[in-house]
Design an enzyme around this catalytic site. Structure first.
Site, PDB file in Angstrom:
ATOM      1  N   HIS A  92      29.797  37.284  27.783  1.00  0.00           N
ATOM      2  CA  HIS A  92      31.259  37.178  27.730  1.00  0.00           C
ATOM      3  C   HIS A  92      31.686  35.724  27.627  1.00  0.00           C
ATOM      4  CE1 HIS A  92      31.367  41.095  30.246  1.00  0.00           C
ATOM      5  NE2 HIS A  92      31.781  41.405  29.023  1.00  0.00           N
ATOM      6  N   LYS A 152      38.249  54.652  35.863  1.00  0.00           N
ATOM      7  CA  LYS A 152      36.969  54.048  36.222  1.00  0.00           C
ATOM      8  C   LYS A 152      37.095  53.274  37.521  1.00  0.00           C
ATOM      9  CE  LYS A 152      34.810  53.361  31.741  1.00  0.00           C
ATOM     10  NZ  LYS A 152      34.238  52.345  30.844  1.00  0.00           N
ATOM     11  N   SER A 178      27.667  44.271  31.269  1.00  0.00           N
ATOM     12  CA  SER A 178      28.017  44.281  32.693  1.00  0.00           C
ATOM     13  C   SER A 178      27.334  45.429  33.415  1.00  0.00           C
ATOM     14  CB  SER A 178      29.541  44.387  32.868  1.00  0.00           C
ATOM     15  OG  SER A 178      30.186  43.246  32.389  1.00  0.00           O
ATOM     16  N   ARG A 238      27.262  43.100  19.726  1.00  0.00           N
ATOM     17  CA  ARG A 238      25.860  42.939  20.095  1.00  0.00           C
ATOM     18  C   ARG A 238      24.931  43.631  19.118  1.00  0.00           C
ATOM     19  NH1 ARG A 238      26.836  45.206  26.016  1.00  0.00           N
ATOM     20  NH2 ARG A 238      27.886  46.643  24.638  1.00  0.00           N
TER      21      ARG A 238
END
Length: 160
Positions: free
Chosen positions: A17, A41, A127, A90
């Protein structure tokens, strides 16, 4: 002044990040790191804690500010006069999902999405993986900034 938003959950902020944020800070007048609130969440860190951690690790970047938002990201962009969203990619799997999102966001609002390829050093990093490694007391020192690693370790120990 041209601004860009770097959205995410940042639970916690990782070196990947931070790499994207730093690279954006060289390209834009202002970078807004927006912690997106997803009430469905349960995060390891509160929104306020995440914002504090991001502010701490971005302290050396004077054109970066941290905010949070609940709702459509394009509404946030419109409300704050931000014409672009920056997303780190990614892998190809990220692209498939993010392309659909960027096309929808552009259609809804005219806000553009810029894709930044992740530094290969961080292409595997998320994460979720960092939290899993920390939960089993694995070494995350090369995955997150030092101060984040300490907070992560402390939080995992609190929950154990």
């Amino acid at each position: 002044m041209i601004s860009v938003v770097c959205p995410g959950s940042y639970d916690p902020v990782t070196n990947g990040h931070l790499d994207i944020i730093e690279r954006c800070s060289r390209l834009f007048d202002e970078v807004v790191v927006s912690v997106l609130i997803n009430k469905s969440k349960k995060g390891l860190f509160s929104i306020e804690e995440r914002m504090e951690m991001i502010s701490e690790v971005c302290e050396h970047l004077p054109n970066v500010r941290v905010d949070s938002w609940h709702g459509l990201l394009v509404d946030y962009c419109r409300a704050n006069g931000i014409p672009a969203i920056a997303k780190g990619l990614r892998a190809v799997s990220d692209f498939d999902y993010e392309l659909q999102m960027s096309q929808m966001n552009q259609r809804l609002s005219g806000v553009e999405t810029l894709f930044i390829s992740t530094n290969p050093e961080y292409s595997f990093l998320s994460s979720s993986l960092v939290k899993e490694i920390a939960t089993y007391h694995g070494d995350v020192s090369h995955l997150v900034p030092r101060s984040i690693g300490r907070r992560l370790t402390a939080r995992v120990d609190e929950l154990a």
